[in-house]
Design an enzyme around this catalytic site. Structure first.
Site, PDB file in Angstrom:
ATOM      1  N   ASN A 131     -12.774  12.981  -8.700  1.00 13.57           N
ATOM      2  CA  ASN A 131     -12.531  14.123  -9.590  1.00 13.57           C
ATOM      3  C   ASN A 131     -11.023  14.371  -9.609  1.00 13.57           C
ATOM      4  OD1 ASN A 131     -12.353  16.579 -10.883  1.00 13.57           O
ATOM      5  ND2 ASN A 131     -13.389  17.746  -9.268  1.00 13.57           N
ATOM      6  N   LYS A 158      -9.456  16.480 -11.334  1.00 12.31           N
ATOM      7  CA  LYS A 158      -9.125  17.884 -11.603  1.00 12.31           C
ATOM      8  C   LYS A 158      -8.032  17.957 -12.688  1.00 12.31           C
ATOM      9  CE  LYS A 158     -10.792  18.975  -7.024  1.00 12.31           C
ATOM     10  NZ  LYS A 158     -10.759  19.805  -5.837  1.00 12.31           N
ATOM     11  N   HIS A 216     -18.755  22.982 -10.538  1.00 12.20           N
ATOM     12  CA  HIS A 216     -17.765  22.796  -9.478  1.00 12.20           C
ATOM     13  C   HIS A 216     -17.302  24.168  -8.981  1.00 12.20           C
ATOM     14  CE1 HIS A 216     -14.156  21.713  -7.295  1.00 12.20           C
ATOM     15  NE2 HIS A 216     -14.636  20.481  -7.250  1.00 12.20           N
ATOM     16  N   GLU A 250     -14.518  25.281  -8.266  1.00 11.09           N
ATOM     17  CA  GLU A 250     -13.322  25.797  -8.950  1.00 11.09           C
ATOM     18  C   GLU A 250     -13.689  26.408 -10.304  1.00 11.09           C
ATOM     19  OE1 GLU A 250     -11.003  22.213  -8.515  1.00 11.09           O
ATOM     20  OE2 GLU A 250     -10.939  22.572  -6.345  1.00 11.09           O
ATOM     21  N   GLU A 285     -20.419  20.373  -1.713  1.00  6.96           N
ATOM     22  CA  GLU A 285     -18.994  20.536  -1.441  1.00  6.96           C
ATOM     23  C   GLU A 285     -18.760  21.916  -0.820  1.00  6.96           C
ATOM     24  OE1 GLU A 285     -16.409  17.852  -4.106  1.00  6.96           O
ATOM     25  OE2 GLU A 285     -16.877  19.619  -5.292  1.00  6.96           O
ATOM     26  N   GLY A 296      -9.809  20.466  -0.471  1.00  5.70           N
ATOM     27  CA  GLY A 296      -8.349  20.488  -0.514  1.00  5.70           C
ATOM     28  C   GLY A 296      -7.691  21.093   0.711  1.00  5.70           C
ATOM     29  N   SER A 302     -12.315  17.087   1.223  1.00  4.41           N
ATOM     30  CA  SER A 302     -11.366  16.434   2.133  1.00  4.41           C
ATOM     31  C   SER A 302     -11.844  15.077   2.642  1.00  4.41           C
ATOM     32  CB  SER A 302     -11.031  17.361   3.308  1.00  4.41           C
ATOM     33  OG  SER A 302     -10.350  18.523   2.841  1.00  4.41           O
TER      34      SER A 302
HETATM   35  P1  13P Z   1     -10.647  17.221  -2.151  1.00  2.00           P
HETATM   36  O1  13P Z   1     -11.189  15.829  -1.920  1.00  2.00           O
HETATM   37  O2  13P Z   1      -9.254  17.244  -2.657  1.00  2.00           O
HETATM   38  O3  13P Z   1     -10.879  18.094  -0.962  1.00  2.00           O
HETATM   39  O4  13P Z   1     -11.528  17.850  -3.353  1.00  2.00           O
HETATM   40  C1  13P Z   1     -12.908  17.764  -3.302  1.00  2.00           C
HETATM   41  C2  13P Z   1     -13.449  18.182  -4.608  1.00  2.00           C
HETATM   42  O5  13P Z   1     -13.387  19.349  -4.976  1.00  2.00           O
HETATM   43  C3  13P Z   1     -14.018  17.150  -5.464  1.00  2.00           C
HETATM   44  O6  13P Z   1     -14.705  17.701  -6.545  1.00  2.00           O
END
Ligand code: 13P
Length: 243
Positions: free
Chosen positions: A9, A11, A89, A91, A159, A165, A203
């Site tokens: 992803n 983002k 997601h 976010e 997740e 992150g 992560s």
């Molecule tokens: P990270 O791998 O940067 O922690 O992000 C995970 C994520 O949100 C994937 O959708």
């Protein structure tokens, strides 16, 4: 056993120059023994048409079309060359107030457009520390997955919000507990729930991928930061192939 999936992803990262990363990945994993999905920003989806990897959107609108400035429908994603879309997601849930009901409606829109939905769920740190993780997961599973879900059109991504992150990863026991719980719920609700893929995300890196993939009911990963560079994503794909 569900077919394994390594998903990236991107983002809100990625310009056309970054598509060179996909060429590097193709040279290394063009005939990988696992499925590989890249979810670039929507602006790059049609520019990915030559890659051998599956391409996905990161969100879709609930409607097919209409007066929704700035939004993108599932049909548009499919038309641009996507075969998957992420829904729910954390976010999106945090930044855009998306509820489970909205996620379910978006996911149904994805099915209607012929897309595979990767439905994202996960608890916050406060929920984890308050001991309500499995209750939160149940609420999200019940509210976010439409009745029409099956192992072909749906992937679940667990997740934990606090692991995204941050470099913080749950223990393997914590991942195992939640994935086994999700599997139990999926098999109770859907006739092919044992085949529905469950990804871990948060992560994931080359250095921790192999141990995460050793956990039961982890069928792959949804990777953010470490999916942006081929040199970082490649060892994760290799770890999944070897798992
Ligand atoms: P990270 O791998 O940067 O922690 O992000 C995970 C994520 O949100 C994937 O959708």
């Amino acid at each position: 056993m569900p077919r394994k999936l390594a998903a990236g992803n991107w983002k809100m990262n990625g310009l056309r120059a970054n598509l060179a990363e996909l060429e590097t990945l193709e040279a290394r994993h063009g005939d990988a023994g696992v499925d590989i999905l890249i979810c670039p920003p929507a602006t790059l989806i049609s520019a990915c048409e030559d890659t051998p990897f599956d391409i996905g959107g990161q969100d879709c609108h609930v409607s097919e079309s209409g007066a929704h400035t700035g939004d993108i429908s599932a049909e548009m994603l499919a038309d641009a060359g996507a075969s998957y879309v992420l829904t729910g997601h954390s976010e999106r849930r945090a930044d855009h107030g998306e509820t489970d009901a909205m996620v379910a409606t978006k996911t149904q829109a994805a099915y209607d457009a012929g897309l595979i939905a990767v439905i994202c769920i996960g608890e916050t740190l406060a929920e984890r520390e308050g001991g309500t993780t499995l209750t939160v997961i149940d609420t999200q599973l019940n509210g976010s997955i439409p009745e029409a879900a099956n192992a072909e059109n749906t992937v679940i991504a667990y997740e934990p919000v606090w692991a995204i992150g941050t470099g913080k990863v749950p223990t393997l026991e914590q991942i195992g507990e939640v994935h086994a719980h999700i599997r139990d719920r999926l098999t109770n609700r859907f006739s092919d729930g044992s085949e529905m893929r469950i990804l871990y995300g948060g992560s994931v890196k080359g250095s921790n991928a192999a141990e995460i993939f050793s956990v039961a009911h982890v069928d792959g990963a949804l990777v953010g930061g470490a999916s942006l560079k081929a040199d970082d994503f490649s060892p994760i794909i290799t770890a999944l192939e070897n798992s």
